[in-house]
Design a protein around this motif. Structure first.
Motif, PDB file in Angstrom:
ATOM      1  N   ALA A  30     -54.290 -64.717   7.809  1.00 54.10           N
ATOM      2  CA  ALA A  30     -53.625 -63.917   6.437  1.00 54.10           C
ATOM      3  C   ALA A  30     -52.860 -62.751   7.775  1.00 54.10           C
ATOM      4  O   ALA A  30     -52.478 -62.024   7.768  1.00 54.10           O
ATOM      5  CB  ALA A  30     -53.851 -64.315   6.258  1.00 54.10           C
ATOM      6  N   GLY A  31     -54.322 -62.156   8.704  1.00 55.33           N
ATOM      7  CA  GLY A  31     -53.930 -61.631   9.174  1.00 55.33           C
ATOM      8  C   GLY A  31     -53.040 -61.235  10.379  1.00 55.33           C
ATOM      9  O   GLY A  31     -51.617 -60.127  10.010  1.00 55.33           O
ATOM     10  N   GLU A  32     -52.754 -62.555  10.967  1.00 59.78           N
ATOM     11  CA  GLU A  32     -51.383 -62.010  11.627  1.00 59.78           C
ATOM     12  C   GLU A  32     -50.181 -62.568  11.033  1.00 59.78           C
ATOM     13  O   GLU A  32     -49.668 -61.786  11.446  1.00 59.78           O
ATOM     14  CB  GLU A  32     -52.014 -63.683  12.112  1.00 59.78           C
ATOM     15  CG  GLU A  32     -50.814 -63.870  13.673  1.00 59.78           C
ATOM     16  CD  GLU A  32     -51.331 -64.907  14.710  1.00 59.78           C
ATOM     17  OE1 GLU A  32     -52.205 -65.455  14.969  1.00 59.78           O
ATOM     18  OE2 GLU A  32     -50.523 -65.448  15.621  1.00 59.78           O
ATOM     19  N   LEU A  33     -50.360 -63.849   9.838  1.00 58.48           N
ATOM     20  CA  LEU A  33     -49.049 -63.107   9.393  1.00 58.48           C
ATOM     21  C   LEU A  33     -48.171 -62.518   8.652  1.00 58.48           C
ATOM     22  O   LEU A  33     -47.285 -61.725   8.246  1.00 58.48           O
ATOM     23  CB  LEU A  33     -49.027 -65.136   7.799  1.00 58.48           C
ATOM     24  CG  LEU A  33     -49.442 -66.164   8.995  1.00 58.48           C
ATOM     25  CD1 LEU A  33     -49.712 -67.339   8.176  1.00 58.48           C
ATOM     26  CD2 LEU A  33     -47.567 -66.532   9.960  1.00 58.48           C
ATOM     27  N   PHE A  34     -49.097 -61.669   7.785  1.00 63.44           N
ATOM     28  CA  PHE A  34     -48.859 -60.542   7.218  1.00 63.44           C
ATOM     29  C   PHE A  34     -48.702 -59.450   7.974  1.00 63.44           C
ATOM     30  O   PHE A  34     -47.708 -58.411   7.527  1.00 63.44           O
ATOM     31  CB  PHE A  34     -50.324 -60.040   6.114  1.00 63.44           C
ATOM     32  CG  PHE A  34     -51.053 -61.013   5.166  1.00 63.44           C
ATOM     33  CD1 PHE A  34     -50.196 -62.029   4.731  1.00 63.44           C
ATOM     34  CD2 PHE A  34     -52.349 -60.499   4.974  1.00 63.44           C
ATOM     35  CE1 PHE A  34     -50.616 -62.819   3.748  1.00 63.44           C
ATOM     36  CE2 PHE A  34     -52.737 -61.594   3.489  1.00 63.44           C
ATOM     37  CZ  PHE A  34     -51.559 -61.761   3.378  1.00 63.44           C
ATOM     38  N   LEU A 109     -60.510 -49.829  13.955  1.00 61.67           N
ATOM     39  CA  LEU A 109     -59.019 -49.354  12.936  1.00 61.67           C
ATOM     40  C   LEU A 109     -58.005 -50.783  14.555  1.00 61.67           C
ATOM     41  O   LEU A 109     -56.923 -51.297  14.583  1.00 61.67           O
ATOM     42  CB  LEU A 109     -58.611 -48.693  12.060  1.00 61.67           C
ATOM     43  CG  LEU A 109     -58.912 -48.167  10.625  1.00 61.67           C
ATOM     44  CD1 LEU A 109     -58.662 -46.629  10.772  1.00 61.67           C
ATOM     45  CD2 LEU A 109     -58.934 -49.519  10.280  1.00 61.67           C
ATOM     46  N   GLY A 110     -58.418 -49.403  15.321  1.00 62.35           N
ATOM     47  CA  GLY A 110     -57.700 -50.017  16.664  1.00 62.35           C
ATOM     48  C   GLY A 110     -58.009 -51.063  17.392  1.00 62.35           C
ATOM     49  O   GLY A 110     -57.305 -51.336  18.455  1.00 62.35           O
ATOM     50  N   HIS A 114     -55.903 -57.361  14.445  1.00 61.55           N
ATOM     51  CA  HIS A 114     -54.812 -57.457  13.671  1.00 61.55           C
ATOM     52  C   HIS A 114     -54.604 -56.227  12.931  1.00 61.55           C
ATOM     53  O   HIS A 114     -55.428 -55.622  13.376  1.00 61.55           O
ATOM     54  CB  HIS A 114     -54.384 -58.864  12.512  1.00 61.55           C
ATOM     55  CG  HIS A 114     -54.410 -59.761  13.068  1.00 61.55           C
ATOM     56  ND1 HIS A 114     -53.966 -60.693  14.455  1.00 61.55           N
ATOM     57  CD2 HIS A 114     -55.569 -60.903  12.717  1.00 61.55           C
ATOM     58  CE1 HIS A 114     -54.025 -62.056  14.357  1.00 61.55           C
ATOM     59  NE2 HIS A 114     -55.620 -61.929  13.465  1.00 61.55           N
ATOM     60  N   ASN A 115     -53.147 -56.006  13.251  1.00 60.11           N
ATOM     61  CA  ASN A 115     -52.783 -54.392  13.033  1.00 60.11           C
ATOM     62  C   ASN A 115     -52.970 -54.383  11.927  1.00 60.11           C
ATOM     63  O   ASN A 115     -52.165 -53.656  10.871  1.00 60.11           O
ATOM     64  CB  ASN A 115     -51.858 -53.885  13.758  1.00 60.11           C
ATOM     65  CG  ASN A 115     -52.042 -51.950  13.605  1.00 60.11           C
ATOM     66  OD1 ASN A 115     -52.730 -51.421  12.614  1.00 60.11           O
ATOM     67  ND2 ASN A 115     -50.805 -51.205  13.643  1.00 60.11           N
ATOM     68  N   LEU A 116     -54.689 -54.163  10.663  1.00 62.52           N
ATOM     69  CA  LEU A 116     -54.399 -53.967   9.301  1.00 62.52           C
ATOM     70  C   LEU A 116     -54.024 -52.931   8.241  1.00 62.52           C
ATOM     71  O   LEU A 116     -53.778 -52.522   7.116  1.00 62.52           O
ATOM     72  CB  LEU A 116     -55.856 -54.885   8.979  1.00 62.52           C
ATOM     73  CG  LEU A 116     -56.016 -56.046   9.706  1.00 62.52           C
ATOM     74  CD1 LEU A 116     -57.288 -56.712   9.390  1.00 62.52           C
ATOM     75  CD2 LEU A 116     -55.351 -57.267   8.987  1.00 62.52           C
ATOM     76  N   GLY A 117     -55.064 -51.783   9.464  1.00 59.45           N
ATOM     77  CA  GLY A 117     -54.184 -50.625   9.059  1.00 59.45           C
ATOM     78  C   GLY A 117     -52.489 -50.279   8.424  1.00 59.45           C
ATOM     79  O   GLY A 117     -52.090 -49.532   8.429  1.00 59.45           O
TER      80      GLY A 117
END
Lengths: 218, 218
Positions: A30-34, A109-110, A114-117
């Motif tokens: 999900a992190g990758e797709l979102f 966060l960095g 995945h860049n969830l921020g």
């Protein structure tokens, strides 16, 4: 439910381990797709496919797509809240604690896979299912605010200055997007130094940074 | 194509004026829907309906939804690029110019009718149709970078410091989301002060702020 395999301590059963693995596979997919295709454009079917699960198994862990978003976003805040809780028990100077928190937070966060921020600005953030994420993020911001006030920023300015500090920390999401080759460690050090400048604590030196790093290790 | 109405100067024709109004109505409707419901969830049909136009008229102005996004985002950067261009002709000190640019930029992003900076993190930003927006935003960042370097930040740090300065300016999008009652003027002043701190220029005083404001008026 555990089983013993010959000698040694009981281990988690295969079933429990694979449940945990399935949950993590869903979150990673999900992190990758979102962050790649976008939240609205991603279906739970696509997440299940990428995670290598049937959709029914996905629903066992997460009743809805918003529950997956909530779990992903809570994971971007909770480790920094844990750091904040640990720091509050220390008697280190406020600058050292503020540097340690900002450094740990930017690093988290960095460095996340995945860049969830980048998802913080989704309209879906205001959904009722995201209430816990919003509350935990507000609590983290409150800790920054208490440190900024303790640093001596006058009361009438400490709200705006806290907005700026928190914005600077979270802006790592924009920087990650712009610079795929980002040096996260260097950015976290400069970012934490900059947070101290915003709090009016002047130029941090190597001694302060070393004390802050050992606070984080303790 | 102009028509004269009795005495006085020729005016824009009704047709030209209404074309311009239609374009602005599309951009305003799209800004509201993209930031409220989300970009992916918004159809061109919904934009046309809210703008009070037929879909064919919308396509006359914008062949695709991405063209609307591109036009909206270019409007968030171009006025600040114009400010930057004006400042480069001035012989004011670097701190005054940097304060003026950051203040104008935060004000623009903070006062726009819709919180368009929230769209910077959309996956669609990497689309070919957004190339001009990306180039203009990169040019604006380059101007910040030149000012940060001119302020005396050492070369090996000026890249990261510029990322932090630019991130601080753009973080107004997150603050607007968190605080619907945001005092944009106070935030722009504190934000520009904070940019000077990040550039190592120390504490700005009332004189510097007044000089910067008069640069912006000239």
């Amino acid at each position: 439910m555990t089983k013993t395999t010959g000698v040694g301590r009981p281990r988690a059963s295969g079933a429990a381990a694979s449940k945990r693995e399935a949950r993590l596979a869903v979150l990673d997919a999900a992190g990758e797709l979102f962050t790649g295709a976008g939240y609205a454009a991603t279906t739970t079917r696509a997440i299940a496919e990428r995670a290598g699960l049937r959709q029914a198994s996905l629903y066992y862990h997460f009743p809805s797509k918003e529950d997956i978003l909530a779990a992903l976003l809570e994971d971007t805040v909770r480790p920094s809240l844990d750091v904040a809780g640990g720091l509050s028990a220390e008697h280190a100077p406020v600058g050292t604690r503020l540097w340690a928190l900002a450094y740990a937070d930017i690093h988290l966060l960095g460095s996340a896979r995945h860049n969830l921020g980048a998802l913080y600005l989704l309209p879906e953030i205001s959904s009722p299912r995201l209430a816990r994420f919003r509350a935990e993020r507000a609590e983290l911001k409150r800790v920054y605010g208490a440190l900024v006030a303790a640093a001596g920023v006058p009361g009438d300015l400490s709200g705006i200055r806290t907005d700026l500090v928190f914005g600077l920390v979270e802006s790592i999401a924009i920087v990650r997007r712009d610079r795929p080759d980002l040096d996260v460690e260097a950015h976290a050090v400069e970012g934490a130094d900059s947070v101290l400048r915003l709090a009016g604590l002047g130029e941090p030196d190597a001694g302060l940074r070393a004390s802050a790093r050992s606070l984080l290790e303790s």
